[in-house]
Design an enzyme around this catalytic site. Structure first.
Site, short mmCIF file in Angstrom:
data_model
loop_
_atom_site.label_atom_id
_atom_site.label_comp_id
_atom_site.label_asym_id
_atom_site.label_seq_id
_atom_site.Cartn_x
_atom_site.Cartn_y
_atom_site.Cartn_z
N LYS A 176 -2.48 -2.31 -2.87
CA LYS A 176 -3.59 -1.39 -2.64
C LYS A 176 -3.29 -0.01 -2.78
O LYS A 176 -2.27 0.56 -2.20
CB LYS A 176 -3.88 -1.74 -0.98
CG LYS A 176 -4.87 -0.82 -0.46
CD LYS A 176 -5.27 -0.95 1.02
CE LYS A 176 -6.25 -0.03 1.51
NZ LYS A 176 -7.04 -0.51 2.92
N GLU A 203 0.82 -1.10 -0.05
CA GLU A 203 -0.20 -0.03 -0.01
C GLU A 203 0.88 1.13 -0.02
O GLU A 203 1.02 1.95 0.99
CB GLU A 203 -0.92 -0.01 1.16
CG GLU A 203 -1.84 1.14 1.31
CD GLU A 203 -2.75 1.31 2.38
OE1 GLU A 203 -3.60 2.20 2.43
OE2 GLU A 203 -2.57 0.48 3.34
#
Length: 292
Positions: A208, A171
């Protein structure tokens, strides 16, 4: 679990607020700081909120294919069972947040702090039935060296996670407030593509990412053979805005936190709570699977 994440018709819930973000999450839920005086009391209150979410009749693998947990949540119980066990019984694949927060900004980015004890944590998570992990860093400006450093660090840790037989969720969040957001998106995409080409055969990652400012920009990531799924963070968008922007990007599904939980309140009756959560799940699910 692999099949559910690879082909499941739904999205991943982010239930991983940690120490620094917990008071804000509780305030949004209607619990002020006057309700707790210690960290233990604070975490007990946030766990009760999460338990209410995870045991809601609408929180099942039909629309919620995965959930990201804070370490204390992984270690806790819900519905009288260990949380990872309860989730998987409901068809929801459990992930664990493993990062320990962010360094001070340098070169336009905030790298992850060191993660001491990562190997032991990964083995404990695996024993508890966790499928994968999540780790977050942040990009504020379009500094090529900074973004390259973010991606390098993320993939180095991802390799360790893969080595433990767990699925890493990478992420590198681009701030939606960045004045250079579009350029950040492009640099990040290209750096990730280079890093993916170096991932060994047989290993994959989940990405992500902030919903790109240019719809379709991340299509090459969605289509890459080393990527299991590309999921989107809400990044401060309202649910309506996050769902609208997500729906423009084929192959991306949601992994929302605030946009999922923002309408829930401690004072709600169970019927009110379940109806509100169910409505949020339906809206995010639709944006994840139906692309305009």
């Amino acid at each position: 679990m692999l099949e559910q994440i690879r082909n499941g018709d739904g999205f991943i819930a982010a239930l991983d607020q940690s120490g620094g973000s917990t008071p804000g999450a509780l305030k949004g839920y209607g619990i002020g700081e006057d309700r707790f005086s210690t960290d233990e009391e604070m975490f007990a209150l946030i766990h009760a909120m999460r338990e209410r979410v995870m045991t809601s009749p609408c929180f099942t693998g039909e629309k919620v294919i995965g959930a990201i947990l804070f370490e204390r949540t992984m270690d806790g119980d819900a519905g009288g069972k260990p949380v990872p066990e309860l989730l998987w019984e409901r068809g929801v694949v459990p992930f664990l947040k493993v990062d320990k927060g962010l360094e001070i900004e340098a070169q336009g980015v905030k790298l992850m702090k060191p993660i001491p004890g990562l190997d032991a944590l990964l083995e404990r998570a695996k024993a508890k039935g966790i499928f994968g992990t999540k780790m977050r860093s942040v990009i504020e400006r379009a500094d090529p060296a900074g973004i390259a450093a973010i991606v390098r660090q993320q993939f180095e840790v991802a390799a360790k996670i893969n080595a433990h037989g767990l699925m890493p969720m990478i992420e590198p969040e681009v701030s939606i407030l960045s004045p250079e957001r579009a350029e950040c998106d492009r640099i990040l995409r290209d750096e990730i593509l280079q890093a993916l080409d170096a991932v060994p055969e047989g290993q994959r990652v989940i990405l992500k990412l902030t919903i790109p400012s240019e719809a379709g920009l991340f299509d090459p990531l969605v289509d890459h053979p080393r990527v299991l799924r590309v999921v989107a963070l809400s990044g401060g968008y309202s649910r309506a805005d996050a769902c609208r922007e997500l729906a423009k990007n084929k192959g991306m599904i949601a992994s929302f936190s605030r946009a999922l939980l923002s309408d829930l309140r401690d004072r709600m009756s169970d019927d009110e709570f379940n109806a509100s959560l169910g409505g949020a799940i339906d809206a995010i699910h639709q944006a994840s699977v139906v692309k305009g």
